[in-house]
Design a protein around this motif. Structure first.
Motif, PDB file in Angstrom:
ATOM      1  N   ILE A   8      -5.175  -8.169   7.343  1.00  0.00           N
ATOM      2  CA  ILE A   8      -4.140  -7.716   8.270  1.00  0.00           C
ATOM      3  C   ILE A   8      -3.333  -6.624   7.580  1.00  0.00           C
ATOM      4  CG2 ILE A   8      -2.091  -8.366   9.593  1.00  0.00           C
ATOM      5  CD1 ILE A   8      -3.255 -11.228   9.676  1.00  0.00           C
ATOM      6  N   PHE A   9      -3.268  -5.478   8.216  1.00  0.00           N
ATOM      7  CA  PHE A   9      -2.471  -4.359   7.719  1.00  0.00           C
ATOM      8  C   PHE A   9      -1.195  -4.315   8.540  1.00  0.00           C
ATOM      9  CE2 PHE A   9      -6.957  -3.220   7.198  1.00  0.00           C
ATOM     10  CZ  PHE A   9      -7.007  -3.055   5.829  1.00  0.00           C
ATOM     11  N   THR A  10      -0.055  -4.388   7.870  1.00  0.00           N
ATOM     12  CA  THR A  10       1.227  -4.374   8.586  1.00  0.00           C
ATOM     13  C   THR A  10       2.076  -3.219   8.091  1.00  0.00           C
ATOM     14  OG1 THR A  10       2.150  -5.938   6.994  1.00  0.00           O
ATOM     15  CG2 THR A  10       1.288  -6.848   9.037  1.00  0.00           C
ATOM     16  N   GLU A  11       2.742  -2.614   9.038  1.00  0.00           N
ATOM     17  CA  GLU A  11       3.647  -1.523   8.710  1.00  0.00           C
ATOM     18  C   GLU A  11       4.997  -2.104   8.353  1.00  0.00           C
ATOM     19  OE1 GLU A  11       3.700   1.442  11.734  1.00  0.00           O
ATOM     20  OE2 GLU A  11       1.532   1.419  11.935  1.00  0.00           O
ATOM     21  N   ARG A  12       5.534  -1.637   7.249  1.00  0.00           N
ATOM     22  CA  ARG A  12       6.870  -2.071   6.840  1.00  0.00           C
ATOM     23  C   ARG A  12       7.883  -1.108   7.424  1.00  0.00           C
ATOM     24  NH1 ARG A  12       7.310  -3.541   0.710  1.00  0.00           N
ATOM     25  NH2 ARG A  12       8.375  -1.579   0.867  1.00  0.00           N
ATOM     26  N   LEU A  62       0.828  -1.203   0.000  1.00  0.00           N
ATOM     27  CA  LEU A  62       0.000   0.000   0.000  1.00  0.00           C
ATOM     28  C   LEU A  62       0.862   1.251   0.000  1.00  0.00           C
ATOM     29  CD1 LEU A  62      -2.439  -1.180   2.797  1.00  0.00           C
ATOM     30  CD2 LEU A  62      -2.862  -1.202   0.338  1.00  0.00           C
ATOM     31  N   PRO A  63       0.462   2.266  -0.735  1.00  0.00           N
ATOM     32  CA  PRO A  63       1.237   3.513  -0.767  1.00  0.00           C
ATOM     33  C   PRO A  63       0.855   4.478   0.354  1.00  0.00           C
ATOM     34  CG  PRO A  63      -0.506   3.621  -2.380  1.00  0.00           C
ATOM     35  CD  PRO A  63      -0.575   2.246  -1.753  1.00  0.00           C
ATOM     36  N   PHE A  64       0.227   3.960   1.411  1.00  0.00           N
ATOM     37  CA  PHE A  64      -0.189   4.794   2.539  1.00  0.00           C
ATOM     38  C   PHE A  64      -0.130   3.950   3.801  1.00  0.00           C
ATOM     39  CE2 PHE A  64      -3.690   3.781  -0.394  1.00  0.00           C
ATOM     40  CZ  PHE A  64      -4.276   2.733   0.290  1.00  0.00           C
ATOM     41  N   SER A  65      -0.373   4.576   4.928  1.00  0.00           N
ATOM     42  CA  SER A  65      -0.197   3.910   6.214  1.00  0.00           C
ATOM     43  C   SER A  65      -1.263   2.851   6.479  1.00  0.00           C
ATOM     44  CB  SER A  65      -0.245   4.941   7.349  1.00  0.00           C
ATOM     45  OG  SER A  65      -1.577   5.412   7.518  1.00  0.00           O
ATOM     46  N   ALA A  66      -0.930   1.955   7.393  1.00  0.00           N
ATOM     47  CA  ALA A  66      -1.871   0.919   7.809  1.00  0.00           C
ATOM     48  C   ALA A  66      -3.123   1.556   8.404  1.00  0.00           C
ATOM     49  CB  ALA A  66      -1.214  -0.020   8.820  1.00  0.00           C
ATOM     50  N   ASP A  99       8.878   7.979   7.483  1.00  0.00           N
ATOM     51  CA  ASP A  99       7.468   7.675   7.735  1.00  0.00           C
ATOM     52  C   ASP A  99       6.689   7.406   6.461  1.00  0.00           C
ATOM     53  OD1 ASP A  99       7.079   9.944  10.546  1.00  0.00           O
ATOM     54  OD2 ASP A  99       7.758   7.863  10.443  1.00  0.00           O
ATOM     55  N   ASP A 100       7.288   7.648   5.300  1.00  0.00           N
ATOM     56  CA  ASP A 100       6.584   7.466   4.043  1.00  0.00           C
ATOM     57  C   ASP A 100       6.696   6.040   3.487  1.00  0.00           C
ATOM     58  OD1 ASP A 100       5.794  10.077   4.085  1.00  0.00           O
ATOM     59  OD2 ASP A 100       7.532  10.785   2.946  1.00  0.00           O
ATOM     60  N   ASP A 101       7.251   5.116   4.279  1.00  0.00           N
ATOM     61  CA  ASP A 101       7.375   3.741   3.800  1.00  0.00           C
ATOM     62  C   ASP A 101       6.001   3.156   3.495  1.00  0.00           C
ATOM     63  OD1 ASP A 101      10.095   3.797   4.097  1.00  0.00           O
ATOM     64  OD2 ASP A 101      10.079   2.836   6.071  1.00  0.00           O
ATOM     65  N   ASP A 102       5.944   2.333   2.464  1.00  0.00           N
ATOM     66  CA  ASP A 102       4.701   1.678   2.103  1.00  0.00           C
ATOM     67  C   ASP A 102       4.390   0.581   3.109  1.00  0.00           C
ATOM     68  OD1 ASP A 102       4.571   3.251  -0.152  1.00  0.00           O
ATOM     69  OD2 ASP A 102       5.552   1.761  -1.425  1.00  0.00           O
ATOM     70  N   ASP A 103       3.100   0.353   3.344  1.00  0.00           N
ATOM     71  CA  ASP A 103       2.652  -0.703   4.226  1.00  0.00           C
ATOM     72  C   ASP A 103       2.035  -1.815   3.391  1.00  0.00           C
ATOM     73  OD1 ASP A 103       3.536   0.837   6.294  1.00  0.00           O
ATOM     74  OD2 ASP A 103       1.567   1.491   6.954  1.00  0.00           O
ATOM     75  N   ASN A 104       1.765  -2.945   4.028  1.00  0.00           N
ATOM     76  CA  ASN A 104       1.205  -4.096   3.337  1.00  0.00           C
ATOM     77  C   ASN A 104      -0.194  -4.404   3.853  1.00  0.00           C
ATOM     78  OD1 ASN A 104       3.466  -4.700   1.755  1.00  0.00           O
ATOM     79  ND2 ASN A 104       4.395  -5.890   3.395  1.00  0.00           N
ATOM     80  N   ALA A 105      -1.001  -4.998   2.990  1.00  0.00           N
ATOM     81  CA  ALA A 105      -2.293  -5.538   3.382  1.00  0.00           C
ATOM     82  C   ALA A 105      -2.331  -6.976   2.899  1.00  0.00           C
ATOM     83  CB  ALA A 105      -3.432  -4.748   2.764  1.00  0.00           C
ATOM     84  N   THR A 106      -2.700  -7.883   3.790  1.00  0.00           N
ATOM     85  CA  THR A 106      -2.857  -9.288   3.434  1.00  0.00           C
ATOM     86  C   THR A 106      -4.280  -9.696   3.780  1.00  0.00           C
ATOM     87  OG1 THR A 106      -0.537  -9.745   3.910  1.00  0.00           O
ATOM     88  CG2 THR A 106      -2.037 -11.643   3.814  1.00  0.00           C
TER      89      THR A 106
END
Length: 160
Positions: free
Chosen positions: A124-128, A22-26, A136-143
């Motif tokens: 599940i939304f996880t912060e990378r 994801l290009p935005f936060s969890a 703080d601009d790191d992309d997060d993941n959604a599974t």
């Protein structure tokens, strides 16, 4: 045995898992996903999602006054209320009601159907974490993990 029961259960459902970056936060992703009636705007298969009105939402007290019982909200601010989902694919239409069974902001939304097309799932939304710096601009993941009946059973359910 327990493993044999799980194998039998798994034969009656199709489990699908998918992950995206994801290009935005969890937290932003959680808020968007948790707004259940908006889900058809990003899923072409979903026709509608609506909250089911409880029978006791508008009660009449002993003096004849109508009082609106407020809907309970989770700690995350999401209405703890059953929802009705309608999915359309080609000429077929499937519907079900479901209820959120686990909510942990901003990481977990888990649900299970209560009637209609059997299904259950968890996102599940996880912060990378970027090991090079603390940007703080790191992309997060959604599974997303979803379990539904196999197509043949889903079609049989549609006929009944």
């Amino acid at each position: 045995s327990g493993n044999e029961t799980n194998r039998k259960k798994n034969k009656r459902e199709l489990a699908v898992s998918a992950s995206i970056t994801l290009p935005f936060s969890a937290d932003v992703a959680f808020s968007a996903f948790a707004d259940l009636p908006r889900q058809p705007t990003w899923s072409s298969w979903l026709h509608s999602v609506s909250y089911v009105k409880n029978d006791n939402e508008n009660e009449i007290d002993t003096e004849g006054n109508t009082s609106s019982n407020s809907v309970e909200y989770t700690e995350c601010g999401i209405p703890f209320q059953e929802t009705k989902w309608v999915m359309k694919w080609k000429k077929l239409s499937f519907s079900w009601k479901s209820k959120v069974i686990n909510l942990q902001r901003p990481n977990v939304i888990e649900w299970q159907s209560t009637s209609g097309l059997p299904n259950r799932g968890k996102i599940i939304f996880t912060e990378r974490v970027n090991s090079r710096d603390d940007n703080d601009d790191d992309d997060d993941n959604a599974t997303a993990d979803v379990a539904v009946p196999p197509p043949g059973r889903a079609f049989q359910h549609h006929l009944h």
